[in-house]
Write a protein that holds these residues in place. Sequence first.
Motif, PDB file in Angstrom:
ATOM      1  N   GLY A   1      55.889 -10.958 -13.466  1.00  0.00           N
ATOM      2  CA  GLY A   1      56.105  -9.560 -13.863  1.00  0.00           C
ATOM      3  C   GLY A   1      57.422  -8.974 -13.400  1.00  0.00           C
ATOM      4  N   LEU A   2      58.499  -9.753 -13.396  1.00  0.00           N
ATOM      5  CA  LEU A   2      59.770  -9.293 -12.847  1.00  0.00           C
ATOM      6  C   LEU A   2      60.516  -8.413 -13.849  1.00  0.00           C
ATOM      7  N   SER A   3      60.993  -7.259 -13.387  1.00  0.00           N
ATOM      8  CA  SER A   3      61.774  -6.342 -14.221  1.00  0.00           C
ATOM      9  C   SER A   3      62.993  -5.869 -13.442  1.00  0.00           C
ATOM     10  N   LYS A   4      64.139  -5.844 -14.099  1.00  0.00           N
ATOM     11  CA  LYS A   4      65.378  -5.421 -13.441  1.00  0.00           C
ATOM     12  C   LYS A   4      66.186  -4.529 -14.373  1.00  0.00           C
ATOM     13  N   THR A   5      66.677  -3.420 -13.826  1.00  0.00           N
ATOM     14  CA  THR A   5      67.473  -2.466 -14.592  1.00  0.00           C
ATOM     15  C   THR A   5      68.709  -2.095 -13.797  1.00  0.00           C
ATOM     16  N   TYR A   6      69.855  -2.050 -14.454  1.00  0.00           N
ATOM     17  CA  TYR A   6      71.090  -1.539 -13.870  1.00  0.00           C
ATOM     18  C   TYR A   6      71.421  -0.227 -14.563  1.00  0.00           C
ATOM     19  N   GLY A   7      71.295   0.888 -13.821  1.00  0.00           N
ATOM     20  CA  GLY A   7      71.554   2.181 -14.449  1.00  0.00           C
ATOM     21  C   GLY A   7      70.562   2.422 -15.569  1.00  0.00           C
ATOM     22  N   SER A   8      71.061   2.599 -16.788  1.00  0.00           N
ATOM     23  CA  SER A   8      70.206   2.818 -17.946  1.00  0.00           C
ATOM     24  C   SER A   8      69.977   1.544 -18.745  1.00  0.00           C
ATOM     25  N   GLN A   9      70.513   0.407 -18.276  1.00  0.00           N
ATOM     26  CA  GLN A   9      70.413  -0.845 -19.023  1.00  0.00           C
ATOM     27  C   GLN A   9      69.351  -1.752 -18.414  1.00  0.00           C
ATOM     28  N   ASN A  10      68.326  -2.038 -19.193  1.00  0.00           N
ATOM     29  CA  ASN A  10      67.283  -2.965 -18.761  1.00  0.00           C
ATOM     30  C   ASN A  10      67.757  -4.394 -19.007  1.00  0.00           C
ATOM     31  N   ILE A  11      67.758  -5.228 -17.951  1.00  0.00           N
ATOM     32  CA  ILE A  11      68.228  -6.611 -18.071  1.00  0.00           C
ATOM     33  C   ILE A  11      67.123  -7.495 -18.635  1.00  0.00           C
ATOM     34  N   TRP A  12      65.964  -7.505 -17.992  1.00  0.00           N
ATOM     35  CA  TRP A  12      64.787  -8.170 -18.532  1.00  0.00           C
ATOM     36  C   TRP A  12      63.552  -7.451 -17.993  1.00  0.00           C
ATOM     37  N   HIS A  13      62.449  -7.636 -18.727  1.00  0.00           N
ATOM     38  CA  HIS A  13      61.229  -6.885 -18.419  1.00  0.00           C
ATOM     39  C   HIS A  13      60.034  -7.821 -18.380  1.00  0.00           C
ATOM     40  N   ASP A  14      59.217  -7.695 -17.339  1.00  0.00           N
ATOM     41  CA  ASP A  14      57.959  -8.427 -17.224  1.00  0.00           C
ATOM     42  C   ASP A  14      58.171  -9.936 -17.380  1.00  0.00           C
ATOM     43  N   LEU A  15      59.138 -10.460 -16.627  1.00  0.00           N
ATOM     44  CA  LEU A  15      59.480 -11.880 -16.713  1.00  0.00           C
ATOM     45  C   LEU A  15      58.548 -12.686 -15.800  1.00  0.00           C
ATOM     46  N   THR A  16      57.885 -13.662 -16.365  1.00  0.00           N
ATOM     47  CA  THR A  16      56.947 -14.495 -15.615  1.00  0.00           C
ATOM     48  C   THR A  16      57.242 -15.967 -15.886  1.00  0.00           C
ATOM     49  N   ILE A  17      57.408 -16.745 -14.810  1.00  0.00           N
ATOM     50  CA  ILE A  17      57.729 -18.154 -14.951  1.00  0.00           C
ATOM     51  C   ILE A  17      57.422 -18.867 -13.633  1.00  0.00           C
ATOM     52  N   ALA A  18      57.021 -20.119 -13.715  1.00  0.00           N
ATOM     53  CA  ALA A  18      56.804 -20.960 -12.526  1.00  0.00           C
ATOM     54  C   ALA A  18      57.563 -22.264 -12.723  1.00  0.00           C
ATOM     55  N   LEU A  19      58.424 -22.601 -11.756  1.00  0.00           N
ATOM     56  CA  LEU A  19      59.202 -23.830 -11.843  1.00  0.00           C
ATOM     57  C   LEU A  19      58.374 -24.989 -11.286  1.00  0.00           C
ATOM     58  N   PRO A  20      58.189 -26.041 -12.052  1.00  0.00           N
ATOM     59  CA  PRO A  20      57.451 -27.196 -11.536  1.00  0.00           C
ATOM     60  C   PRO A  20      58.138 -27.776 -10.303  1.00  0.00           C
ATOM     61  N   PRO A  21      57.441 -27.907  -9.187  1.00  0.00           N
ATOM     62  CA  PRO A  21      58.068 -28.388  -7.941  1.00  0.00           C
ATOM     63  C   PRO A  21      58.676 -29.772  -8.110  1.00  0.00           C
ATOM     64  N   GLY A  22      59.899 -29.921  -7.618  1.00  0.00           N
ATOM     65  CA  GLY A  22      60.568 -31.201  -7.628  1.00  0.00           C
ATOM     66  C   GLY A  22      61.246 -31.563  -8.935  1.00  0.00           C
ATOM     67  N   GLU A  23      60.986 -30.811 -10.002  1.00  0.00           N
ATOM     68  CA  GLU A  23      61.559 -31.142 -11.300  1.00  0.00           C
ATOM     69  C   GLU A  23      62.855 -30.358 -11.545  1.00  0.00           C
ATOM     70  N   ILE A  24      63.606 -30.794 -12.543  1.00  0.00           N
ATOM     71  CA  ILE A  24      64.848 -30.123 -12.934  1.00  0.00           C
ATOM     72  C   ILE A  24      64.548 -29.227 -14.117  1.00  0.00           C
ATOM     73  N   THR A  25      64.862 -27.940 -13.975  1.00  0.00           N
ATOM     74  CA  THR A  25      64.667 -26.964 -15.050  1.00  0.00           C
ATOM     75  C   THR A  25      66.012 -26.369 -15.425  1.00  0.00           C
ATOM     76  N   ALA A  26      66.244 -26.208 -16.724  1.00  0.00           N
ATOM     77  CA  ALA A  26      67.467 -25.563 -17.204  1.00  0.00           C
ATOM     78  C   ALA A  26      67.096 -24.253 -17.893  1.00  0.00           C
ATOM     79  N   MET A  27      67.857 -23.194 -17.594  1.00  0.00           N
ATOM     80  CA  MET A  27      67.647 -21.895 -18.229  1.00  0.00           C
ATOM     81  C   MET A  27      68.866 -21.575 -19.079  1.00  0.00           C
ATOM     82  N   MET A  28      68.624 -21.278 -20.356  1.00  0.00           N
ATOM     83  CA  MET A  28      69.705 -20.979 -21.281  1.00  0.00           C
ATOM     84  C   MET A  28      69.562 -19.557 -21.807  1.00  0.00           C
ATOM     85  N   GLY A  29      70.514 -19.169 -22.631  1.00  0.00           N
ATOM     86  CA  GLY A  29      70.465 -17.870 -23.271  1.00  0.00           C
ATOM     87  C   GLY A  29      71.860 -17.365 -23.575  1.00  0.00           C
ATOM     88  N   PRO A  30      71.994 -16.484 -24.562  1.00  0.00           N
ATOM     89  CA  PRO A  30      73.306 -15.914 -24.883  1.00  0.00           C
ATOM     90  C   PRO A  30      73.903 -15.176 -23.689  1.00  0.00           C
TER      91      PRO A  30
END
Length: 588
Positions: free
Chosen positions: A9-38
């Motif tokens: 449920g992670l949410s972060k805002t800078y001033g009036s700009q919401n970066i992401w809202h209600d972010l939920t994720i679990a990284l599998p222990p010991g594995e390599i995870t890549a996060m992409m996006g524009p």
Amino acid sequence: MGGTVEVTGLSKTYGSQNIWHDLTIALPPGEITAMMGPSGTGKSVFLKSLMGIVEPEEGEVLINGVDMVSAKESHRLEMRKSFGVLFQDGALFGSMNVYDNVAFPLREHTRKNETEIRDVVMEKLEMVGLVGQEHKVPGEISGGMKKRAGLARSLVTDPEIILIDEPDSGLDPVRTSNLAQLLVDVNVLTDATMLVVTHNIELARTLPDNLGMLYRRELVMFGPREEFLLTDHPVVSQFMSGDPEGPIGMSEEVDHRRVGPRDLSPDGPYPSDTAVLSHHARAIEVLPRQLVPRDGQPRAAAERHRERVSSGAAQLYVADDDERERARANPVRDPLTRSLRSIGNVFAFALDTIRATFRRPFAGQEALEQFWFVVSVSWVPAILVAIPFGAVIALQLGTLTVQVGAQSFTGAASVLAVVQQAAPIVTSLVVAGAGGAAICADLGARTIRDETDAMKVIGVSPIQRLVVPRVLACIGAAVLLNGLVSVVGVVGGYVFNVMVQGGTPGAYLASFTALAQLSDLWVGELKAVIFGFVAGVIACHRGLNTAPGPKGVGDSVNQSVVITFLLLFFVNFVITTLYLQLVPGKGA
């Protein structure tokens, strides 16, 4: 096995700009995870949130069961020792050579002797191909070498969790491939949980066990690499194929206006022409071969990953329409609330500085160096301002005392005005305008180069290591220069009164000794202490909270000077009022 990372449920805002809202994720222990996006989707902010460097408004980040959002800063510093972080530009400390940069975490948090430290450092430098470059400072090496040195530093403590921000930036394709291979080999040796933020499609296709994508303030998709790469999701397919046609536009702002929930759904392609979706679906037809360790030995994380996938425990997550509607919300914090929060942050920063002053180890050498620096840039301007200040005060008071027939009190009035008011104000304004501005610029530059974040990750408090020495330096310089300015101002007023206004030397001195008190001198020094503290705290606070880029540093310096000036005049009014009410005048 590596450390556990669970985000809910992670949410972060800078001033009036919401970066992401209600972010939920679990990284599998010991594995390599890549996060992409524009660009602009908050991937680097997400990394810093995992380490507790950025504080979200909502949600929790559990690192080995400890919530980095609600934990005290002292606990966060301790928890960060389990991280190894490669920042986008390396985040090397500019005053140290490559060897000392890599050795820094070992010297701070282990009891290894220098021989043992050298063995570890040289092993890591050889691993990243920097043997022979250890004597060079960051300004003497290329951007790619800085990144490799940063990777070596992140590995010296054998961390449980390794975070890597844009590993390919500043590197040519061959070295990018070598770095990706190195990350696989590191995973074999450490079995650490690894999260890689990248725009490099080839890296994302061949390196990780799991893939995720951030887009329009949400986690669009997350899951096993073998399922993620074969999806026909419009956003993912467009990004992986690099096609200009599709939901992703030139900027996030345009995307927010042009895309609706149905447009992001595999059942509702964007644009309406289904040929575009078909093109995206054909863009990824064959699962590329994943990188394997150089020595050919099996990777424990890869084995666990295959077991999770085959058992059905690892499934592909795709955001639904309801989640997209929630992510579209863009909460705007009330301006008054933001202002009160900012003021509260400054007071909390000041209290943290006071507490850190009494902790060990104390950066004594840094404090002396900063004291000498502040004094060296401030004493000449302070004297040059003190002379006309004393003369103007003598002129004004001399003229006034003549008009009221009290010329014999000119000396006392002038000296008291200089000692109690002019000297502390002049000193502090000069300290804030010269030394404080330089301190703010220095810390601001360190901040935008991620040096202060690198300190936090290593488990070193920037407040204790950087802020306390600079604040104490400002206090010491203010006290010293206050005495100097008082002497210069008094002498200047004396000379001006006697030589220009025709005053009597004896009467000038006699009135001063008759009415002045020792407490007048002490209140001037007390003001210098408080004003120096204010100047140092504001300069450091603005420097450590500067916005990105050179403009951000310039704005922080300007804000530091202006805010300090306003606070100094307010605090001076309060102290003067209290002093006059509580301390009776001589002869009263």
